[in-house]
Design a protein around this motif. Structure first.
Motif, PDB file in Angstrom:
ATOM      1  N   VAL A   1       1.167  -0.648  -0.210  1.00 18.30           N
ATOM      2  CA  VAL A   1      -0.399   0.098   0.079  1.00 18.30           C
ATOM      3  C   VAL A   1       0.614   1.052  -0.020  1.00 18.30           C
ATOM      4  N   LEU A   2       1.875   1.146   0.683  1.00 18.83           N
ATOM      5  CA  LEU A   2       3.015   2.723   1.395  1.00 18.83           C
ATOM      6  C   LEU A   2       3.975   2.970  -0.530  1.00 18.83           C
TER       7      LEU A   2
ATOM      8  N   ILE B   1       5.132  10.932  -5.831  1.00 21.72           N
ATOM      9  CA  ILE B   1       6.574  11.224  -6.338  1.00 21.72           C
ATOM     10  C   ILE B   1       6.272  11.738  -7.247  1.00 21.72           C
ATOM     11  N   SER B   2       5.524  11.267  -8.155  1.00 19.44           N
ATOM     12  CA  SER B   2       4.807  11.371  -9.471  1.00 19.44           C
ATOM     13  C   SER B   2       4.761  13.366  -9.320  1.00 19.44           C
ATOM     14  N   GLY B   3       4.118  13.813  -8.286  1.00 16.48           N
ATOM     15  CA  GLY B   3       3.732  15.736  -8.316  1.00 16.48           C
ATOM     16  C   GLY B   3       2.150  15.499  -8.142  1.00 16.48           C
ATOM     17  N   VAL B   4       1.835  16.393  -7.958  1.00 14.23           N
ATOM     18  CA  VAL B   4       0.546  16.913  -7.673  1.00 14.23           C
ATOM     19  C   VAL B   4      -0.468  16.293  -9.546  1.00 14.23           C
ATOM     20  N   LYS B   5       0.304  17.419 -10.204  1.00 13.19           N
ATOM     21  CA  LYS B   5      -0.857  16.970 -11.819  1.00 13.19           C
ATOM     22  C   LYS B   5      -0.040  15.433 -12.259  1.00 13.19           C
ATOM     23  N   ASN B   6       1.602  15.244 -12.304  1.00  8.33           N
ATOM     24  CA  ASN B   6       1.225  14.312 -12.655  1.00  8.33           C
ATOM     25  C   ASN B   6       1.534  12.791 -12.067  1.00  8.33           C
TER      26      ASN B   6
ATOM     27  N   MET C   1      -0.371  11.261   2.752  1.00 10.89           N
ATOM     28  CA  MET C   1       1.309  11.325   2.446  1.00 10.89           C
ATOM     29  C   MET C   1       1.578  12.810   2.137  1.00 10.89           C
ATOM     30  N   GLU C   2       0.937  12.945   0.578  1.00  4.51           N
ATOM     31  CA  GLU C   2       0.828  14.479   0.749  1.00  4.51           C
ATOM     32  C   GLU C   2       0.967  15.080   0.964  1.00  4.51           C
TER      33      GLU C   2
ATOM     34  N   LYS D   1      12.855  12.316  -2.979  1.00  7.34           N
ATOM     35  CA  LYS D   1      13.622  11.950  -1.597  1.00  7.34           C
ATOM     36  C   LYS D   1      12.737  11.683  -0.559  1.00  7.34           C
ATOM     37  N   ALA D   2      11.845  13.377  -0.226  1.00  4.21           N
ATOM     38  CA  ALA D   2      11.472  13.179   0.700  1.00  4.21           C
ATOM     39  C   ALA D   2       9.983  11.811   0.783  1.00  4.21           C
ATOM     40  N   THR D   3       9.689  11.779  -0.296  1.00  5.43           N
ATOM     41  CA  THR D   3       8.645  11.125  -0.242  1.00  5.43           C
ATOM     42  C   THR D   3       9.077   9.450   0.345  1.00  5.43           C
ATOM     43  N   VAL D   4      10.107   9.444  -0.190  1.00  7.16           N
ATOM     44  CA  VAL D   4      10.693   7.480   0.135  1.00  7.16           C
ATOM     45  C   VAL D   4      11.189   7.983   1.334  1.00  7.16           C
ATOM     46  N   LEU D   5      11.836   8.918   1.933  1.00  6.80           N
ATOM     47  CA  LEU D   5      12.180   8.784   3.736  1.00  6.80           C
ATOM     48  C   LEU D   5      10.934   8.669   4.301  1.00  6.80           C
TER      49      LEU D   5
END
Ligand code: PFF
Length: 487
Positions: free
Chosen positions: A150-151, A159-164, A322-323, A339-343
């Motif tokens: 799930v995570l 990780i792909s961003g808000v729009k993408n 998560m966002e 980096k932030a998302t992986v962490l």
């Protein structure tokens, strides 16, 4: 660099509604409705959503949009002198803790998707379903694997961003969710004996409504609309300055409520048609419903679709949780999104382990009499969540001011908003009072306070109320005088 944001009206709605529509709608709403007697509870819930939920949602949206910042940055931009940004930190902490166990429950759902798709679940004898579910969630390794899945899925999208990422996948997943829900609804209401379930859901019996039910409805309105933890605030910061916030908040609120009711229409007619127990509680979807599917023609297909539906609802919510944390870390610590998302996802996985084990080998390990899962749930849902909501109301109502909020709601006068007075009264007084009551209740203090008030003499109580009113009037007039003196 230009800040990332939503690129279309539908994408914006799909993302925000995707956040609101989650396990709360398809798992929790049906079972608390079942436990509280059905239709009368739903009526109270609708009032809470309209009167308290919608105004707070608008407030969170405008806070984010006005400041174009994450949950903490947003408060700092409006009031930099006082530590209001701590409200944002509280929101981020709440989202983080909730996500750690929300991902675990979504993991149980993922496991059920796999088991129903492979035909394993449908083969389990109905009287074995309880122990089947118990064995899965207590096994340790398997729930951990699915929580990780799930995570990982959530992180890949974020990780792909808000729009993408967030917007793109919400635009695919939400229509899929509605499609599956409609299909399951048709299946459920065409079962023989389905009408009893519809009656349970839509014919109010007020004798079944208790004070506990009313408070539960109020608390759930918060949870279901994703309020009080910076989600709507963060999403608001991705909304364009010309979008109509009242309309958006209204659409999200209606979508969330309609989907919860549709989930009820899927579940209760089927439960009644097969003579099962509507008040089963949290096990309703994992134990009661598989027993329903086992009896149904093509049960395995509908079962797989049902768990897929819940899985989708859960993932669009984990994305939003998560966002909140990712937006906070990237902006406040100047870290790249990747980096932030992986962490964050790794830290979340570590924090989910104690919750996972509390259904198995650590079930006996308790802190303050609660296992880890109950403890995290209690801290985040019963303490942090109401406090976050309360601070948002106080901040918008009394610090930033409802005039500024309304100016932002109307996009600086571009749109009409006819409910300014009602909105102000709710944000300044009604919502904070309601949240304090929810909080006192969830801490178990409300009944004690009511009991002790009952035992005090009316004379004493009357004088205390008069003194309180005099004191507040004096404080307000003193503040106004000081304002005049200071110029
Ligand atoms: N609103 C979503 C739900 O009802 O499941 C997601 C969610 C947000 C759940 C916040 C819990 C929560 F505290």
């Amino acid at each position: 660099m230009k800040r990332d944001g939503f690129s279309s009206k539908f994408g914006m709605l799909a993302a925000a509604a995707g956040s609101a529509i989650g396990l709360g709608n398809i798992w929790k709403f049906p079972y608390i409705t079942g436990q509280n007697g059905g239709a009368a509870f739903i009526l109270v819930y609708l009032c809470c959503i309209a009167l308290i939920g919608l105004p707070i949602m608008m407030s969170e949206f405008v806070l984010g949009r006005k400041t174009q910042a994450n949950a903490a940055g947003s408060f700092k931009k409006i009031e930099s002198e006082k530590p209001w940004f701590l409200t944002g930190h509280l929101a981020v902490a709440t989202a983080f803790i909730i996500l750690s166990f929300y991902a675990m429950i979504a993991g149980w759902v993922f496991s059920y998707i796999a088991r129903s798709a492979s035909g394993k679940l449908i083969a389990v004898a109905p009287d074995q379903l309880g122990s089947y579910f118990g064995n899965i969630i207590s096994s340790g390794a398997e729930p951990m694997f699915w929580t990780f899945a799930v995570l990982a899925v959530t992180a890949l999208i974020v990780i792909s961003g808000v729009k993408n990422g967030v917007e793109k996948y919400s635009k695919i997943l939400m229509p899929l969710l509605v499609g599956i829900l409609v299909l399951l609804m048709v299946r459920s209401v065409t079962l023989e004996g389905a009408s009893k379930g519809l009656e349970f859901l839509f014919k109010p019996d007020f004798s079944k409504l208790t004070t506990k039910g009313v408070l539960e409805a109020l608390g759930h309105a918060f949870y279901s609309l994703s309020l009080g933890m910076g989600i709507i605030l963060t999403y608001g910061s991705y909304v364009g300055s010309k979008e109509n916030i009242f309309k958006l908040a209204l659409q999200v609120t209606i979508a969330d409520t309609v989907i919860a009711l549709m989930a009820g229409v899927v579940i209760f007619p089927a439960v009644f048609a097969y003579g099962l127990e509507p008040a089963a509680g949290p096990s309703l979807i994992f134990i009661t419903l598989p027993a329903v599917f086992a009896e149904m023609p093509f049960g395995a297909v509908f079962e797989t679709l049902f768990f897929l539906l819940i899985g989708i609802a859960a993932v669009t919510s984990t994305i939003s949780l998560m966002e909140v944390v990712v937006a906070f870390v990237t902006e406040e610590f100047k870290m790249t999104r990747k980096k932030a998302t992986v962490l964050i996802a790794s830290a979340l996985f570590l924090l989910s382990i104690p919750s996972t084990l509390s259904f198995g080998v650590w079930s006996g390990v308790t802190v303050f009499g609660k296992n880890f899962f109950d403890l995290f749930d209690f801290i985040a849902s019963n303490i942090f969540l109401p406090l976050g909501g309360l601070f948002v109301c106080i901040f918008v109502g009394w610090v930033w001011g409802t005039k500024n909020a309304v100016d932002e709601i109307t996009s600086g006068g571009l749109y009409k908003f006819n409910y300014e007075r009602v909105y102000s009264v709710i944000i300044k007084f009604v919502a904070p009072a309601a949240i304090v009551v929810i909080f006192l209740n969830s801490m178990g203090w409300l009944t004690k306070i009511v009991e002790s008030i009952k035992s005090v003499s009316p004379m004493f109580l009357g004088s205390a109320v008069v003194m309180f009113v005099v004191l507040v009037t004096w404080a307000v007039s003193f503040k106004n005088r000081m304002k005049r003196v200071n110029g």
